[in-house]
Scaffold this active site. Structure first.
Site, PDB file in Angstrom:
ATOM      1  N   PRO A   1     -80.493 -12.681  -2.654  1.00 10.87           N
ATOM      2  CA  PRO A   1     -79.503 -11.744  -2.129  1.00 10.87           C
ATOM      3  C   PRO A   1     -80.169 -10.425  -1.710  1.00 10.87           C
ATOM      4  O   PRO A   1     -81.240 -10.082  -2.199  1.00 10.87           O
ATOM      5  CB  PRO A   1     -78.575 -11.520  -3.309  1.00 10.87           C
ATOM      6  CG  PRO A   1     -78.717 -12.733  -4.157  1.00 10.87           C
ATOM      7  CD  PRO A   1     -80.137 -13.168  -3.995  1.00 10.87           C
TER       8      PRO A   1
ATOM      9  N   LYS B   1     -80.017 -12.008   4.804  1.00  9.83           N
ATOM     10  CA  LYS B   1     -79.770 -13.344   5.353  1.00  9.83           C
ATOM     11  C   LYS B   1     -78.528 -13.378   6.245  1.00  9.83           C
ATOM     12  O   LYS B   1     -78.557 -13.937   7.334  1.00  9.83           O
ATOM     13  CB  LYS B   1     -79.573 -14.364   4.224  1.00  9.83           C
ATOM     14  CG  LYS B   1     -80.800 -14.671   3.423  1.00  9.83           C
ATOM     15  CD  LYS B   1     -80.548 -15.818   2.463  1.00  9.83           C
ATOM     16  CE  LYS B   1     -79.380 -15.579   1.528  1.00  9.83           C
ATOM     17  NZ  LYS B   1     -79.565 -14.424   0.624  1.00  9.83           N
ATOM     18  N   THR B   2     -77.458 -12.792   5.733  1.00 10.04           N
ATOM     19  CA  THR B   2     -76.214 -12.818   6.504  1.00 10.04           C
ATOM     20  C   THR B   2     -76.378 -12.036   7.800  1.00 10.04           C
ATOM     21  O   THR B   2     -75.932 -12.463   8.860  1.00 10.04           O
ATOM     22  CB  THR B   2     -75.057 -12.259   5.663  1.00 10.04           C
ATOM     23  OG1 THR B   2     -74.916 -13.094   4.519  1.00 10.04           O
ATOM     24  CG2 THR B   2     -73.766 -12.257   6.433  1.00 10.04           C
TER      25      THR B   2
ATOM     26  N   ASP C   1     -75.812 -20.418   6.128  1.00 19.82           N
ATOM     27  CA  ASP C   1     -76.244 -19.199   5.453  1.00 19.82           C
ATOM     28  C   ASP C   1     -76.066 -19.344   3.947  1.00 19.82           C
ATOM     29  O   ASP C   1     -74.948 -19.295   3.441  1.00 19.82           O
ATOM     30  CB  ASP C   1     -75.421 -18.023   6.016  1.00 19.82           C
ATOM     31  CG  ASP C   1     -75.667 -16.721   5.277  1.00 19.82           C
ATOM     32  OD1 ASP C   1     -76.698 -16.588   4.594  1.00 19.82           O
ATOM     33  OD2 ASP C   1     -74.801 -15.825   5.397  1.00 19.82           O
TER      34      ASP C   1
ATOM     35  N   ARG D   1     -78.778  -7.661 -12.028  1.00 19.03           N
ATOM     36  CA  ARG D   1     -77.809  -8.748 -12.142  1.00 19.03           C
ATOM     37  C   ARG D   1     -78.216  -9.951 -11.284  1.00 19.03           C
ATOM     38  O   ARG D   1     -78.073 -11.094 -11.694  1.00 19.03           O
ATOM     39  CB  ARG D   1     -76.418  -8.257 -11.708  1.00 19.03           C
ATOM     40  CG  ARG D   1     -75.723  -7.442 -12.796  1.00 19.03           C
ATOM     41  CD  ARG D   1     -74.224  -7.461 -12.622  1.00 19.03           C
ATOM     42  NE  ARG D   1     -73.823  -7.008 -11.287  1.00 19.03           N
ATOM     43  CZ  ARG D   1     -72.986  -7.686 -10.493  1.00 19.03           C
ATOM     44  NH1 ARG D   1     -72.458  -8.820 -10.892  1.00 19.03           N
ATOM     45  NH2 ARG D   1     -72.673  -7.219  -9.305  1.00 19.03           N
TER      46      ARG D   1
ATOM     47  N   GLU E   1     -70.506   3.295  33.313  1.00 16.28           N
ATOM     48  CA  GLU E   1     -69.516   2.480  32.608  1.00 16.28           C
ATOM     49  C   GLU E   1     -69.841   0.980  32.672  1.00 16.28           C
ATOM     50  O   GLU E   1     -69.668   0.259  31.692  1.00 16.28           O
ATOM     51  CB  GLU E   1     -68.126   2.750  33.200  1.00 16.28           C
ATOM     52  CG  GLU E   1     -67.004   2.264  32.303  1.00 16.28           C
ATOM     53  CD  GLU E   1     -65.639   2.825  32.717  1.00 16.28           C
ATOM     54  OE1 GLU E   1     -65.433   3.053  33.921  1.00 16.28           O
ATOM     55  OE2 GLU E   1     -64.796   3.022  31.824  1.00 16.28           O
TER      56      GLU E   1
ATOM     57  N   LEU F   1     -72.342   0.220  29.995  1.00 20.93           N
ATOM     58  CA  LEU F   1     -71.752   0.317  28.657  1.00 20.93           C
ATOM     59  C   LEU F   1     -70.879  -0.899  28.366  1.00 20.93           C
ATOM     60  O   LEU F   1     -70.851  -1.410  27.251  1.00 20.93           O
ATOM     61  CB  LEU F   1     -70.926   1.600  28.532  1.00 20.93           C
ATOM     62  CG  LEU F   1     -71.694   2.918  28.723  1.00 20.93           C
ATOM     63  CD1 LEU F   1     -70.777   4.118  28.459  1.00 20.93           C
ATOM     64  CD2 LEU F   1     -72.904   2.988  27.791  1.00 20.93           C
ATOM     65  N   ARG F   2     -70.166  -1.374  29.398  1.00 20.57           N
ATOM     66  CA  ARG F   2     -69.309  -2.553  29.202  1.00 20.57           C
ATOM     67  C   ARG F   2     -70.134  -3.749  28.739  1.00 20.57           C
ATOM     68  O   ARG F   2     -69.753  -4.463  27.820  1.00 20.57           O
ATOM     69  CB  ARG F   2     -68.614  -2.910  30.522  1.00 20.57           C
ATOM     70  CG  ARG F   2     -67.448  -2.017  30.828  1.00 20.57           C
ATOM     71  CD  ARG F   2     -66.869  -2.320  32.208  1.00 20.57           C
ATOM     72  NE  ARG F   2     -65.740  -1.434  32.435  1.00 20.57           N
ATOM     73  CZ  ARG F   2     -65.367  -1.008  33.636  1.00 20.57           C
ATOM     74  NH1 ARG F   2     -66.031  -1.393  34.712  1.00 20.57           N
ATOM     75  NH2 ARG F   2     -64.330  -0.207  33.756  1.00 20.57           N
TER      76      ARG F   2
END
Lengths: 494, 487
Positions: free
Chosen positions: A76, A80-81, A160, A225, A438, A441-442
């Site tokens: 963890p 990975k995710t 995953d 943990r 624009e 950016l789109r």
């Protein structure tokens, strides 16, 4: 498992959840064309071309690369995710039918809210009941994965999970091969404690469990943990398996046995540009220019544009200052903000819009591929155009993403030409402000928020707001920062 | 001075677009081949790239050295080799500074840490990025193969007994092995390709262009192989002089399809080859009688002529006179209304090129414009020429990549076809005289396919075309931009 999208500045939140069945709310989030929500976990319409897709085939698969399972490996807080989601974003962008299956989602769905798995769930020598539980959850996930590849024209399934043992990985690869699926393992291996701590801090300790904790204590507690929960982990060294090992967030990458198709190398190409640290991206329009907004003229900023650029600079810096204060107030560490880099195109308006930030000491880079979409012969008012080119206008209405005006570019052309920008965007480690036309950016927003080709041409970027994209490991989040005293055209409002 | 056209995957950042790619590895590990391919690929994408081969600098003083020259104990040899390396590096730095170079490749063994540190320092002092590319290989067969290749094509052994050359070359490798240190300096940017990329180690990459080069290099291999290229047989649209469409083959095209297995039989031999076609009828019909495993690629479909699809050049000239003219002014960048340009095709061929590099013996049956792009890639044809190349119908072109260039052979079937070649600013291409001319040429006597196999070597490292066997050699298409020779 509500992934509430915090709507700070007037976003509509009219999406709905749709669960596959009563007990498995596995990210089956579908939206109703709400471009403010990252659609990376949506199921796209099968017949639709992806933004940067070069061609489509009847089978739905591309490059003669067959069916591929990408299997993550790592403890963890190794990103990975993040890697799974980022990779599916990129592959989908290219038109490869990809879906991520997060085993954690299935586990949480099976256990129900607030119930943790037994303490020995991840142990190699787990008790029979824990093994049984594991199998049940696994089966459900695998079932969906096979269904996607065999019956939904899927090509790449990203699985995953932790996959901590060599033996387990060998079994998995064998099982997939029986289904005619090639397996590529992607391990994220970190031996630099700083990277782990940073990751834990940014993605793991925001949970309610750690409310009110001192962040440093929370990080240490989380790491302890996890160490107890998953005591057994073998890093990948199985020569017969196909794997990509990313060491310390991409500092070094080992690619083993991945010469079996076009896609594996293309995936490595992408991963070379990916890192697992999180950073912010801001989008802003360039100020208005003198005369009309002509493409050919490449005009300079007019006075109004110049004063807009000043307000844009102030609004962004003020926002960043406040965010940091807020973060510290909520118990976050008081480290300095990430440096901010500014990208503009080589068009003069965009460069000038960044001038105030440059004066304040921020690094500004000009990127020629970020030039706006070439409008070709369509540079006239809508009425003029309809009168001159009625047939082109009708075609444009039918498919504004792919249609190209005479001598001009389409959004698709723009998306393909900006490929280096997409990868550099992944590479960048500083916070990033992009000042561009624009149309640009789109496309970039479309990439980061997994918008469909029908949505991209109508995305709006009024000049009175800066768009901020916040990366979260599961999806990106967009919010808008108002620029005070500014209207949607960038003009001053007292 | 050069002019630089718009790039396909152009440099994403003007400020740091200088990369020195430094090859690392023992002799006979395919370094020159990899260096050549990287240059070719980048140029194809309109990135200004050039290879600087230290060996050719050294040859200026020592044209035919023996293995002793490469012994570390040979002080004079050491001095001359060092001087050659310095001259190459100096030229490369000058090229970056004065000739708009973007990616320079230093092709030498660079097999010691101290040599690498020296190169790094030289480049960094000018602010250029350095990336090392090591080819590491302990597969004896592969090395042996490379030794055989080198002894026959390397300028070092011109005119020597092949046996003596091979022995000497092995001694030379042994001298290098004494001091060879594989790259593992943790601070360097490098990619290590181990046994033809069965394992790849990538360290400290720092920008997009580096990742693009690595991505490409990972698809390469140094096992000998060939690529056979053919246009589809003459189609009904070819006969009518029409562009595009999805027409079937003409009777002569069908005859070519039947003749094709015999035409390639000798040159293919017992190799396991894979056959690629586009998804269009005329290529599938052409490949019908070949029995190799087949793949259809959408990416191999003909350049989309948009509104001009189904028209003849005469009709286009009449209907769209401005476009007709504009296309000839800049054929590479011209995009048909609602269709594609050559530049667009190059982008869509990216997976094809990668798969061709990754694969072994492949035969491709596709279309004129597509073949021009693929041929231009392998033969290093500049953009202003590639759209004007004549790729005749009913002819198989066999390309064999070699360390010092690509070898070409052509096999012409004795089946007449119209010529679809059109010269600049003309609309006359089909039927009439052109067709007769082409048919005449096709009548040339051939005894067995091999008879008209013209061999060309496109050697761009040394910029000097080399003689291969007894066959005459036609000019180089390298960066000097020689004339284009067909057949």
């Amino acid at each position: 498992m509500a992934r509430a999208v915090v709507d700070w500045f007037g976003f509509h939140a009219d999406y709905e959840y749709e669960y596959s069945s009563n007990d498995a709310p596995v990210s089956r989030l579908r939206r109703r064309s709400n471009v403010n929500i990252d659609a990376i976990h949506d199921f796209p319409v099968d017949s639709e071309m992806a933004p940067a897709q070069l061609y489509s085939t009847e089978s739905g698969r591309l490059f003669h690369s067959g069916k591929i399972a990408i299997v993550t490996v790592g403890l963890p807080a190794r990103g990975k995710t993040h890697v799974s989601v980022a990779l599916s974003r990129y592959l989908r962008w290219l038109g490869v039918k990809t879906r991520a299956f997060h085993l954690g989602d299935y586990r949480r769905a099976h256990m129900g809210h607030g119930n943790d798995v037994p303490h020995d769930y991840f142990f190699v020598d787990a008790s029979p009941s824990s093994v049984k539980l594991r199998q049940t959850i696994l089966q459900k996930c695998r079932f969906d994965l096979y269904h996607f590849l065999d019956h939904e024209m899927g090509q790449v399934a990203i699985y995953d999970a932790v996959n901590p043992t060599a033996e387990g990985r060998k079994q998995l690869s064998k099982e997939f091969l029986k289904h005619e699926i090639q397996t590529i393992f992607i391990e994220s291996y970190v031996d630099d404690p700083k990277i782990i701590e940073q990751n834990v801090r940014s993605v793991k300790i925001s949970s309610p469990d750690y409310q009110g904790w001192n962040p440093n204590d929370a990080v240490q507690d989380y790491i302890r943990r996890m160490g107890a929960k998953i005591p057994h982990f073998e890093t990948m060294d199985e020569h017969e398996l196909n794997y990509i090992k990313m060491i310390n967030a991409g500092e070094r990458i080992i690619v083993n046995n991945c010469r079996f198709g076009y896609l594996p190398n293309r995936i490595v190409f992408y991963l070379m540009n990916l890192h697992i640290k999180s950073r912010q991206t801001y989008f802003a329009r360039a100020g208005a220019s003198t005369g009309e907004d002509s493409y050919k003229a490449d005009g300079l900023l007019c006075d109004e544009g110049e004063s807009y650029s000043q307000r844009l600079c102030n609004a962004l810096l003020e926002h960043r200052r406040k965010e940091r204060e807020e973060f510290i107030k909520q118990g976050g560490s008081d480290e300095e903000l990430k440096p901010l880099t500014v990208w503009t195109s080589t068009r003069r308006r965009t460069v000038q819009t960044a001038a105030h930030l440059q004066e304040r000491g921020f690094k500004v880079k000009q990127r020629p591929q970020m030039s706006q979409m070439n409008p070709g012969n369509s540079e006239m008012t809508e009425e003029e155009f309809k009168a001159h080119y009625p047939a082109d206008w009708d075609k444009h209405q039918l498919d504004p993403y792919h249609h190209r005006f005479p001598r001009g570019e389409s959004y698709h052309d723009l998306a393909v030409r900006m490929e280096p920008i997409i990868l550099e965007l992944e590479r960048e480690k500083n916070d990033l402000l992009i000042i561009a036309h624009e149309s640009v950016l789109r496309v970039l927003y479309g990439y980061l928020m997994a918008c469909s080709t029908s949505d991209i041409p109508s995305l709006e970027f009024p000049r009175n707001k800066i768009v901020e994209i916040l990366p979260e490991s599961y999806n990106n989040r967009a919010k808008r920062i108002p620029i005070p005293h500014t209207d949607t055209n960038g003009a001053y409002v007292p | 001075m050069h002019t630089f056209p718009r790039s396909v995957y152009s440099m994403s950042n003007i400020e740091d677009s200088h990369i020195c790619v430094v090859m690392v590895g023992l002799p006979a590990r395919g370094k020159s081949l990899i260096a050549q391919k990287i240059v070719r690929y980048l140029k194809w994408l309109s990135v200004n790239a050039k290879s600087f081969n230290v060996g050719s600098y050294r040859r200026a003083d020592t044209p035919h050295p023996t293995a002793d020259f490469f012994d570390t104990g040979n002080l004079e040899g050491e001095r001359l080799r060092r001087a050659a390396a310095e001259a190459a590096v100096n030229d490369m730095l000058r090229w970056f500074e004065h000739e708009g170079g973007h990616v320079g490749i230093l092709d030498a063994t660079n097999s010691t840490r101290s040599r690498r540190a020296w190169i790094e320092e030289r480049c960094k002092s000018k602010g250029y990025d350095v990336m090392f590319v090591e080819s590491k290989c302990d597969d004896e067969d592969l090395i042996m193969n490379n030794i055989l290749e080198v002894k026959t094509t390397s300028p070092d052994y011109v005119g020597q007994d092949p046996e003596v050359a091979a022995r000497d070359f092995r001694d030379r490798i042994r001298n290098y092995e004494k001091v060879y240190e594989t790259i593992d300096e943790p601070h360097l940017t490098y990619v290590k390709l181990i046994n033809v990329s069965s394992q790849v180690i990538i360290n400290q990459v720092s920008n997009y262009l580096q990742t693009r080069i690595i991505y490409f290099a990972m698809n390469l291999h140094i096992t000998p192989r060939s690529i056979w290229l053919s246009r589809h047989g003459e189609s009904e649209f070819n006969v009518l002089g029409k562009l595009g469409g999805d027409a079937s083959l003409s009777p002569r095209g069908l005859a070519y399809a039947e003749a094709l297995p015999g035409l390639v039989k000798d040159s293919v031999g017992d190799k396991d080859i894979t056959l690629w076609t586009s998804t269009m009828k005329r290529t599938i019909q052409t490949a019908k009688h070949l029995t190799y495993p087949k793949k259809q690629w959408k990416a191999l479909d003909e350049l989309d002529a948009g509104v001009c699809d189904g028209l003849t050049y005469k009709e286009i000239e009449k209907k769209y006179p401005e476009d007709f003219r504009a296309r000839d002014d800049d054929k590479y960048n011209y995009r048909y209304q609602g269709g594609e340009s050559y530049r667009d095709v190059v982008i869509r061929l990216e997976p094809i090129i990668m798969e061709m590099e990754r694969g072994s013996d492949i035969m491709v049956v596709t279309h004129q414009a597509i073949l021009r792009c693929i041929y231009a890639y392998f033969m290093n044809v500049p953009q202003d020429q590639s759209p004007w190349m004549e790729i005749p119908l009913h002819t198989v072109i066999k390309l064999t990549p070699r360390a010092y260039g690509t070898q070409e052979e052509r096999f012409k079937a004795n089946i007449p076809a119209v010529s679809t070649f059109r010269a600049k600013y003309t609309s006359a291409n089909m039927g009439g005289e052109a067709a007769i001319f082409d048919a005449e040429r096709a009548k040339l006597p051939i005894s067995g396919a091999q008879a008209n196999g013209v061999i060309t070597i496109n050697g761009d490292v040394e910029a000097v075309p080399q003689k291969v066997g007894a066959v005459s050699v036609v000019g180089s298409l390298g960066s000097n931009g020689g004339t284009l020779v067909v057949e």
